[in-house]
Design an enzyme around this catalytic site. Structure first.
Site, PDB file in Angstrom:
ATOM      1  N   SER A 106       0.801  -1.228   0.000  1.00  0.00           N
ATOM      2  CA  SER A 106       0.000   0.000   0.000  1.00  0.00           C
ATOM      3  C   SER A 106       0.831   1.274   0.000  1.00  0.00           C
ATOM      4  O   SER A 106       0.307   2.345  -0.313  1.00  0.00           O
ATOM      5  CB  SER A 106      -0.933   0.008   1.221  1.00  0.00           C
TER       6      SER A 106
ATOM      7  N   ASP B 136      -2.677   7.776   8.407  1.00  0.00           N
ATOM      8  CA  ASP B 136      -3.633   6.945   9.142  1.00  0.00           C
ATOM      9  C   ASP B 136      -2.857   6.045  10.096  1.00  0.00           C
ATOM     10  O   ASP B 136      -1.685   6.296  10.372  1.00  0.00           O
ATOM     11  CB  ASP B 136      -4.533   6.157   8.184  1.00  0.00           C
TER      12      ASP B 136
ATOM     13  N   HIS C 162      -0.052   4.285   7.539  1.00  0.00           N
ATOM     14  CA  HIS C 162       0.605   4.890   6.377  1.00  0.00           C
ATOM     15  C   HIS C 162       1.111   6.306   6.623  1.00  0.00           C
ATOM     16  O   HIS C 162       0.495   7.055   7.371  1.00  0.00           O
ATOM     17  CB  HIS C 162      -0.363   4.894   5.188  1.00  0.00           C
TER      18      HIS C 162
END
Length: 360
Positions: free
Chosen positions: A39, A326, A329
């Site tokens: 991600s 978040d 990340h």
């Protein structure tokens, strides 16, 4: 008089062209950027996985992206893949799954492709069925490789790949799972990391056999310092298991790349010890423009880490102050800074050469 003016103009044009040539020589030629990973580099592949919940195609993700739209990036804006492309002077590589259904897509593959998928790991068992594992990403790249060889011929195709950059950022998801585990018979950290490294070594060699020659590898960050793992500690300090596993992993990846460089003389690489670099930001935030190193910008609950960044979550007003977007990340600001270190930095953070040196 006219001839003198003409001569002066000619000299100016020639000088300008020489400056351009020197600048290009310094930056180097990169024909394409091929990105693999999780991600931290996903630019929208998971948007195309209908059965996966590991997505970021909803607010507040993308709040600082051009047009303020969620694109599938797990970020408030751009991520590592975007900033790497900017530094290399090439367009951001599009997600493979946005191209694979189109006909006559080999020409698009020549400009670069992003295979990264949120939730992916070195091991195919990591988030199985919810993302594109690294093995699956390399399978897809093999299809791209075959199409380009068919279009250009073997010699020209190899020339194309030798001038391309192959960027990899993978390993965080396994380490997060390991650090969060409360099992009483937990595998010793070195043994756990060795199982990852054994698989990764085969994957990197497979990429080499499919034409990859210039590798950029971003190691894992200090996983134990992400808000999700801090939140589990009563003191809100970093999780020591996660950070130690990251150190072991980065050390092992660096060793694998060094061994491959010895074995394959036409291979070169740049490795970023992301854990050491990011710890500098966390330990000396004011020196890097940060004020919040523990809490996530977007989320709910303690440290904004009880609930993910969802449309119902709140988010901070100045994302540039925060290291984390978040509970897992980094913010766009952190991703930009990390990429700049990888591109322009030096040991002990990036070695044996930085990305700029890799391209010259």
């Amino acid at each position: 008089m006219a001839s003198i003016k003409h001569y002066i103009i000619l000299l100016i044009v020639m000088s300008f062209n020489n400056i351009i040539s020197i600048t290009n020589a310094q930056v180097g030629t990169v024909t394409a950027l091929y990105v693999f990973g999780d991600s931290l580099a996903d630019v929208g592949n998971n948007n195309h996985l209908d059965l996966s919940l590991l997505k970021a195609d909803f607010p507040h993700n993308g709040v600082d992206y051009p047009g303020h739209k969620a694109t599938g990036r797990f970020s408030n804006g751009l991520n590592f893949a975007d900033f790497l492309a900017q530094n290399l002077g090439v367009p951001t590589s599009p997600p493979y799954l946005s191209l694979s259904s189109k006909s006559n897509n080999t020409s698009a593959y020549l400009s670069g492709v992003n295979f990264a998928s949120g939730g992916a790991g070195v091991l195919s068992s990591t988030n199985s069925g919810k993302c594109l594992s690294l093995d699956k990403q390399i399978d897809y790249y093999s299809t791209v490789y075959g199409g380009i060889v068919q279009q250009l011929g073997t010699t020209e195709a190899q020339n194309h790949f030798s001038k391309s950059i192959f960027a990899i950022v993978i390993g965080s998801n396994e380490i997060i799972g390991y650090a969060k585990s409360k099992s009483t018979d937990k595998t010793p950290p070195q043994e756990f990391i060795n199982s990852m490294l054994s698989t990764l070594q085969g994957q990197l060699k497979r990429m080499y056999n499919l034409g990859a020659r210039r590798f950029v590898f971003l190691g894992t960050g200090p996983i134990g310092c992400c808000p999700a793992l801090r939140e589990q500690n009563k003191t809100k300090e970093c999780n020591s298991d996660g950070n130690y596993a990251s150190v072991l992993y980065n050390r092992g990846v660096s060793s694998i790349l060094n061994e491959m460089k010895t074995q394959f003389v036409d291979m070169s690489y740049s490795f970023l010890d992301t854990s050491s670099a990011l710890l500098q930001y966390i330990q000396q935030p004011s020196a890097y423009g940060f004020t919040e190193v523990k809490a996530a910008c977007c989320g709910l609950g303690d440290l904004n880490a009880k609930v993910a960044c969802l449309p119902i979550s709140t988010y901070c007003s100045n994302r540039n102050d925060h290291i984390f977007w978040d509970f897992y990340h980094p913010t766009e600001a952190t991703a930009r800074m990390i990429t700049n270190t990888a591109f322009h930095g030096s040991a002990p953070f990036v070695f044996p050469i930085n990305i700029k040196q890799l391209t010259t």
